[in-house]
Design a protein around this motif. Structure first.
Motif, PDB file in Angstrom:
ATOM      1  N   GLY A 101       0.797  -1.222   0.000  1.00  0.00           N
ATOM      2  CA  GLY A 101       0.000   0.000   0.000  1.00  0.00           C
ATOM      3  C   GLY A 101       0.826   1.266   0.000  1.00  0.00           C
ATOM      4  O   GLY A 101       2.041   1.252   0.221  1.00  0.00           O
ATOM      5  N   LEU A 102       0.119   2.334  -0.214  1.00  0.00           N
ATOM      6  CA  LEU A 102       0.734   3.629  -0.442  1.00  0.00           C
ATOM      7  C   LEU A 102       1.585   4.188   0.702  1.00  0.00           C
ATOM      8  O   LEU A 102       2.637   4.771   0.449  1.00  0.00           O
ATOM      9  N   PRO A 103       1.173   4.048   1.970  1.00  0.00           N
ATOM     10  CA  PRO A 103       1.975   4.672   3.033  1.00  0.00           C
ATOM     11  C   PRO A 103       3.438   4.225   3.025  1.00  0.00           C
ATOM     12  O   PRO A 103       4.327   5.025   3.330  1.00  0.00           O
ATOM     13  N   ALA A 104       3.683   2.981   2.651  1.00  0.00           N
ATOM     14  CA  ALA A 104       5.067   2.507   2.604  1.00  0.00           C
ATOM     15  C   ALA A 104       5.849   3.275   1.546  1.00  0.00           C
ATOM     16  O   ALA A 104       7.037   3.579   1.723  1.00  0.00           O
ATOM     17  N   GLU A 105       5.188   3.602   0.442  1.00  0.00           N
ATOM     18  CA  GLU A 105       5.873   4.370  -0.602  1.00  0.00           C
ATOM     19  C   GLU A 105       6.140   5.797  -0.127  1.00  0.00           C
ATOM     20  O   GLU A 105       7.209   6.355  -0.370  1.00  0.00           O
ATOM     21  N   ASN A 106       5.169   6.362   0.554  1.00  0.00           N
ATOM     22  CA  ASN A 106       5.356   7.719   1.068  1.00  0.00           C
ATOM     23  C   ASN A 106       6.483   7.756   2.097  1.00  0.00           C
ATOM     24  O   ASN A 106       7.312   8.663   2.087  1.00  0.00           O
ATOM     25  N   ALA A 107       6.497   6.770   2.971  1.00  0.00           N
ATOM     26  CA  ALA A 107       7.545   6.712   3.986  1.00  0.00           C
ATOM     27  C   ALA A 107       8.893   6.540   3.314  1.00  0.00           C
ATOM     28  O   ALA A 107       9.905   7.115   3.732  1.00  0.00           O
ATOM     29  N   ALA A 108       8.909   5.756   2.254  1.00  0.00           N
ATOM     30  CA  ALA A 108      10.152   5.521   1.535  1.00  0.00           C
ATOM     31  C   ALA A 108      10.671   6.827   0.949  1.00  0.00           C
ATOM     32  O   ALA A 108      11.858   7.143   1.028  1.00  0.00           O
ATOM     33  N   MET A 109       9.753   7.601   0.376  1.00  0.00           N
ATOM     34  CA  MET A 109      10.152   8.880  -0.205  1.00  0.00           C
ATOM     35  C   MET A 109      10.691   9.815   0.871  1.00  0.00           C
ATOM     36  O   MET A 109      11.694  10.492   0.672  1.00  0.00           O
ATOM     37  N   ALA A 110       9.999   9.819   2.014  1.00  0.00           N
ATOM     38  CA  ALA A 110      10.397  10.741   3.082  1.00  0.00           C
ATOM     39  C   ALA A 110      11.729  10.321   3.695  1.00  0.00           C
ATOM     40  O   ALA A 110      12.560  11.155   4.025  1.00  0.00           O
ATOM     41  N   GLY A 111      11.941   9.016   3.846  1.00  0.00           N
ATOM     42  CA  GLY A 111      13.106   8.564   4.605  1.00  0.00           C
ATOM     43  C   GLY A 111      14.177   7.866   3.783  1.00  0.00           C
ATOM     44  O   GLY A 111      15.209   7.462   4.324  1.00  0.00           O
ATOM     45  N   GLY A 112      13.924   7.698   2.490  1.00  0.00           N
ATOM     46  CA  GLY A 112      14.915   7.049   1.644  1.00  0.00           C
ATOM     47  C   GLY A 112      15.109   5.564   1.901  1.00  0.00           C
ATOM     48  O   GLY A 112      16.110   4.985   1.494  1.00  0.00           O
ATOM     49  N   VAL A 113      14.165   4.937   2.600  1.00  0.00           N
ATOM     50  CA  VAL A 113      14.256   3.480   2.823  1.00  0.00           C
ATOM     51  C   VAL A 113      13.329   2.773   1.848  1.00  0.00           C
ATOM     52  O   VAL A 113      12.269   3.298   1.532  1.00  0.00           O
ATOM     53  N   ALA A 114      13.700   1.571   1.460  1.00  0.00           N
ATOM     54  CA  ALA A 114      12.824   0.799   0.576  1.00  0.00           C
ATOM     55  C   ALA A 114      11.557   0.433   1.340  1.00  0.00           C
ATOM     56  O   ALA A 114      11.614   0.128   2.531  1.00  0.00           O
ATOM     57  N   PRO A 115      10.409   0.451   0.654  1.00  0.00           N
ATOM     58  CA  PRO A 115       9.146   0.094   1.314  1.00  0.00           C
ATOM     59  C   PRO A 115       9.199  -1.263   2.018  1.00  0.00           C
ATOM     60  O   PRO A 115       8.613  -1.433   3.082  1.00  0.00           O
ATOM     61  N   PRO A 487      10.543  -6.621  -7.309  1.00  0.00           N
ATOM     62  CA  PRO A 487      11.853  -6.286  -6.715  1.00  0.00           C
ATOM     63  C   PRO A 487      11.590  -5.384  -5.512  1.00  0.00           C
ATOM     64  O   PRO A 487      10.951  -4.350  -5.662  1.00  0.00           O
ATOM     65  N   ASP A 488      12.029  -5.811  -4.339  1.00  0.00           N
ATOM     66  CA  ASP A 488      11.534  -5.104  -3.143  1.00  0.00           C
ATOM     67  C   ASP A 488      12.546  -4.131  -2.566  1.00  0.00           C
ATOM     68  O   ASP A 488      12.437  -3.715  -1.436  1.00  0.00           O
ATOM     69  N   TYR A 489      13.533  -3.764  -3.380  1.00  0.00           N
ATOM     70  CA  TYR A 489      14.583  -2.878  -2.867  1.00  0.00           C
ATOM     71  C   TYR A 489      14.564  -1.511  -3.545  1.00  0.00           C
ATOM     72  O   TYR A 489      15.446  -0.701  -3.351  1.00  0.00           O
ATOM     73  N   LEU A 490      13.544  -1.255  -4.385  1.00  0.00           N
ATOM     74  CA  LEU A 490      13.500   0.043  -5.065  1.00  0.00           C
ATOM     75  C   LEU A 490      12.975   1.114  -4.107  1.00  0.00           C
ATOM     76  O   LEU A 490      12.177   0.822  -3.215  1.00  0.00           O
ATOM     77  N   VAL A 491      13.432   2.324  -4.313  1.00  0.00           N
ATOM     78  CA  VAL A 491      12.948   3.440  -3.493  1.00  0.00           C
ATOM     79  C   VAL A 491      12.265   4.447  -4.413  1.00  0.00           C
ATOM     80  O   VAL A 491      12.917   5.092  -5.219  1.00  0.00           O
ATOM     81  N   PRO A 492      10.933   4.545  -4.323  1.00  0.00           N
ATOM     82  CA  PRO A 492      10.239   5.486  -5.208  1.00  0.00           C
ATOM     83  C   PRO A 492      10.621   6.922  -4.883  1.00  0.00           C
ATOM     84  O   PRO A 492      10.967   7.246  -3.750  1.00  0.00           O
ATOM     85  N   ASP A 493      10.583   7.788  -5.906  1.00  0.00           N
ATOM     86  CA  ASP A 493      10.954   9.184  -5.673  1.00  0.00           C
ATOM     87  C   ASP A 493       9.791  10.134  -5.920  1.00  0.00           C
ATOM     88  O   ASP A 493       9.973  11.352  -5.943  1.00  0.00           O
TER      89      ASP A 493
END
Ligand code: ANZ
Ligand code: ZN
Length: 893
Positions: A101-115, A487-493
């Motif tokens: 879900g989306l919050p993991a992507e948002n958190a990834a963008m904010a913190g630079g960690v993969a979802p 692939p679970d290591y990508l970090v969305p921007d």
């Protein structure tokens, strides 16, 4: 609801006697949990022939920390689980994670960690939180939907459905951010603009995959009637969502200067028919204009020669696509300058384009009857269109003018020519028949339910198992190439789905021709993940989607969750289950037999206003509240600066209002049992639970009181002999009577899921036991022993740790979970009524049964209303009443 304040006050005023040992919840709770883990107490297996009970709570999104809503949800589920277990059933309670879900992507963008990493960390933390609450979960069955061994079955079933035509492709509308060049989720559109760019969002049509849930509409609707143990409100919401409408399709012929084309244009050449759908054919004679959706072919046709109309249509295209947005937006329209012909009167009616007409519903066009439809009424007022009443109002008005509002009720037809005097059904039948004869109408059933578009242009979800080949088109991924691993290591921007730029995922070989091809990068709606997780819990490690073990456990006997999932999640789960049934994967048709929707957790809010008038919300934990003598808050100050803060309303605990109470802090301070007890005691599960610090403290005091009582009487209870009910003193009989009466009531309440009164029953029992005088007779110890054993068992589903510990310490047995569920002693209860003879002037005239502890007034009343007695006293004033307690009443007259 029982008044909790009173009970807690009782305990507050109790004098605490010298304590033998103190109540230390943290230590004993850890100990009890260790015991359950070691014994694998909650691991269950299928036991054919033994009654099973499947208790399911809606699995959490791993957002990072449990909030109080989770704690309430899972506590209710756990109490039911443990209760059913005490009844002797084989009870399954699983737990898992709705992890895409989306919050993991948002958190990834904010913190630079993969979802994936963010999600894993959150799962680990929240799991430990859940464990600290002592839930009776079989953790061997844990499911996380972001793991390939789970989502591969989303993909597999998708392909099964594709083969059977339940999955199909068509274009769908999405929110498009023109600057980021990306699709936005509805929640990323704020006031019609992209959340990151602020650009005005456009609607775009892109190809998407749909699940044909409408094929199941009839069954999904009909089977709601077979779910008597769902809340009526939820069934109604589902029913409305599915929305079966009986109506008439009516044609309005037209003549135009040049041909119109497109779906719904209704003709090949210059003349054609505009079709509308109405549920109120009885009002046809009151139609004063006709309106089409902005996307309707007639609207587009008219726009060709009218730039202002074209601009209006463009404007309608912008903005959100949610139904709520469409419903609340201001009604706007544009006259096309064209007319259509009324099918019965032949009159010309103006044709409008209106933003309240949806292209996707019915015919994308309406006949407007302003006198009897609120939307048409508002629209007609705004644009000065005619309003023609054709239904007599309840007040009997023939011509109800001036119009205050639309009269939308049913009634008798007026001003309708030959249809005058007909009621709704008669009018619809007659009008439909007349239209039918002219080939301009027929009765029709339409559904509000739309097929389920599952394509999401997002990264963190189940990849749709499709490959695009230039030569072969769209090719399903063959079964032996599943799962298509994300692939679970990508970090969305933030600039769209990173899969689109990731060659390793993107590039593949076409399964058909072997040439280079491209993977689909859309992922599935996360509602797919939650549509069948309850099946997977039944079959951990299965090498297929499910196996025979699910036949034992399914359907879920009790589902517990929030009302916010009353529509989509439950509908999709019901649909998915039916698909699985039709594929032979299950024999179950409906997944959830009984549904409990828990109420919200609410709490007071506090704020200060900044100079610009913005509210800064302050957490209740940082505020001291002054109350009046009735306990109502009158003023509040911030603890840190002693300055006043404004008291806001009592609202759902939420980040936005900063009024949440952190479960972790609560458990840290008081322990899990106190949290559980407060939650179950403060309100029945379906109702809102108002957070109260003093209520929490009261719950703690009760447990401490229980602990101290047990510690104090440990020796005598352990040494107590068997209870001989026949030889008990009167006060002890009385106490036993109260005990069993409270037990009887509490068992009843357990069955009704009225846990708050179960708790108050437990409090009554402890009260009664507290009145046993110490050291008087050996039978006192026996009654105490019995009473405490009842109390511990009764409370064990709610406060499992303290009851576990005391059960052992008092020598009742090794594990309270294996003890028999208590049953009231009929003999002790029977004492509650006593037979008394009734005399009139000394002669036996009747007999009454009254509660043993009945007051004289009650006894006198009962004696006088006894039918036989009444015959002898009728009309005579009673001069004197003699009551010999437990024996007789003599009426002297
Ligand atoms: C004339 C009329 C007169 C209506 C009246 C209502 C009251 P449900 O029950 O939801 O099916 N309608 C039909 N298609 C529409 C569309 N594409 N967009 C917006 N509204 C549409 O409602 C059916 C009613 O909704 C129809 O009946 C139509 O308005 C409107 F006194 O037609 B009625
Ligand atoms: Zn190919």
């Amino acid at each position: 609801m029982l008044c909790s304040a009173i009970y807690f006050e009782l305990f507050e005023n109790w004098e605490i006697t010298v304590i033998a040992e103190s109540y230390n919840p943290q230590a004993l709770e850890a100990e009890a949990q260790r015991h359950w883990d070691e014994q694998r107490t909650f691991a269950v297996r299928e036991e054919p022939g033994r009654e099973k009970f499947y208790c399911l709570s809606m699995f959490p999104y791993p957002s990072g920390r449990l909030h109080m809503g989770h704690v309430r949800n899972y506590t209710i589920g756990d109490v039911i689980t443990r209760y059913q277990r005490m009844l002797g059933k084989n009870v399954l309670q699983p737990m898992g994670w709705d992890a895409f879900g989306l919050p993991a992507e948002n958190a990834a963008m904010a913190g630079g960690v993969a979802p994936a990493q963010w999600t894993d960390n959150n799962i680990a933390y929240m799991k430990q939180q859940l464990r600290s609450l002592g839930f009776a979960v079989d953790w061997d069955r844990e499911v996380a939907t972001c793991r390939p061994d789970y989502y591969r079955w989303n993909q597999w079933l998708f392909l099964q459905m594709l083969e059977r035509g339940i999955v199909y492709q068509k274009t769908g509308l999405v929110n498009w951010d023109p600057i980021d060049q990306t699709v936005l989720a509805n929640e990323q559109v704020i006031d019609g603009r992209g959340w990151r760019t602020g650009a005005v969002v456009e609607k775009r049509e892109i190809p998407m995959y749909y699940l044909a849930i409408t094929q199941y509409a009839e069954e999904l609707l009909a089977e709601l009637d077979q779910l008597p143990d769902w809340p009526e409100q939820v069934r109604l919401m589902q029913k409305n969502w599915i929305g079966k409408s009986y109506g008439v399709r009516i044609g309005f012929p037209y003549q135009l200067p040049s041909p119109v084309t497109g779906r719904g244009a209704g003709g090949e050449g210059e003349s054609g028919v505009l079709w509308v759908f109405t549920t109120r054919a009885d009002t046809l004679m009151g139609a004063t204009y006709v309106a089409v959706a902005a996307e309707h072919p007639l609207a587009l046709y008219a726009a060709q020669s009218n730039p202002a109309l074209a601009a209006f249509i463009d404007e309608c295209r912008q903005g959100g696509v949610t139904e709520a947005e469409l419903a609340t937006q201001e009604k706007k329209g544009f006259a096309t300058g064209l007319t259509v012909t009324h099918p019965l009167t032949g009159e010309p009616l103006p044709l409008w384009v209106a933003n309240y007409v949806l292209m996707a519903y019915g015919e994308g066009a309406v006949m407007a009857v302003p006198a009897h439809d609120e939307r048409d009424f508002a629209f007609a007022h705004q644009y000065g269109l005619a309003i023609k009443p054709v239904i007599r109002t309840r007040a009997g008005d023939e011509t109800p003018a001036p119009w205050q509002e639309a009269y939308a009720d049913y009634g008798i037809c007026i001003h309708s020519g030959q249809y005058n005097g007909l009621d709704f059904e008669q009018a619809v039948d007659a009008i439909a028949a007349d239209l039918n004869a002219r080939q301009l109408g027929e009765k029709k059933v339409i559904w509000r339910l739309r097929d389920w578009g599952i394509s999401r242009q997002r990264y963190w979800g189940t990849p749709i198992p499709i490959i695009h080949c230039d030569d072969c088109g769209t090719v399903p991924v063959p079964d032996d190439q599943l799962p298509v691993i994300l692939p679970d290591y990508l970090v969305p921007d933030g600039s769209g789905n990173p899969l689109n730029k990731y060659a390793e995922f993107l590039n593949c070989a076409c399964p058909k021709c072997g040439r280079p091809a491209r993977r689909e990068t859309d992922t599935m709606d996360t509602f797919v993940d939650s549509s069948w997780y309850f099946f997977r819990y039944c079959t951990p490690g299965a090498s297929a989607m499910v196996d025979a073990r699910a036949d034992y456990w399914m359907p879920v006997d009790q589902y517990v969750g929030g009302i916010e999932h009353a529509i989509l999640h439950l509908l999709y789960s019901r649909f998915w289950t039916k698909i699985m049934r039709d594929l032979g994967l299950t024999t179950v048709s409906e997944p959830f037999t009984r549904l409990l929707t828990q109420g919200m957790v609410i709490a007071p809010t506090f704020y200060r206003e900044s100079a610009e008038g913005r509210k800064q919300w302050i957490n209740p934990a940082d505020v001291s509240v002054q109350t009046d003598d009735k306990g109502r808050p009158v003023a509040a100050t911030l603890k840190s600066d002693d300055q006043s803060v404004v008291i806001g309303g009592i609202e759902k605990m939420a980040k936005s209002k900063n009024n949440g109470v952190d479960p972790q802090a609560l458990i840290g301070q008081y322990g899990a049992d106190t949290a559980r007890l407060f939650i179950m005691f403060a309100a029945p599960p379906e109702q809102a639970l108002e957070w109260s610090d003093s209520g929490v403290a009261g719950a703690y005091r009760f447990l401490r009181r229980l602990w101290i009582y047990a510690a104090e009487h440990q020796e005598t209870i352990r040494a107590a002999g068997d209870l001989d009910a026949a030889t008990l003193s009167e006060p002890l009989r009385e106490i036993r009577h109260e005990l069993h009466e409270a037990l009887r009531q509490a068992l009843n309440d357990f069955g009704r899921h009225q846990f708050n009164t179960v708790v108050s029953g437990g409090m009554k029992i402890l009260n009664a036991l507290g009145r046993i005088e110490t050291g008087k007779e050996p039978s006192a110890a026996a009654v105490r022993r019995e009473g405490l054993s009842v109390l511990l068992r009764l409370l064990s589903p709610i406060v499992p740790h303290i009851t576990h510990e005391l059960w052992r310490e008092l020598g009742y047995g090794d594990d309270v979970l294996n003890a028999a569920w208590p049953t009231p002693d009929e003999a002790a209860l029977a004492r509650s009524f006593v037979a008394m003879v009734v005399q009139v002037n000394g002669k036996l005239r009747g007999q009454i049964e009254v509660p043993v502890d009945a007051e004289h007034g009650v006894i006198e009343q009962a004696a006088q209303t006894e039918p036989n007695v009444q015959r002898f006293i009728e009309g005579k004033p009673i001069r004197k009443i003699v009551v010999v307690p437990g024996k007789l009443v003599n009426l002297v007259c």
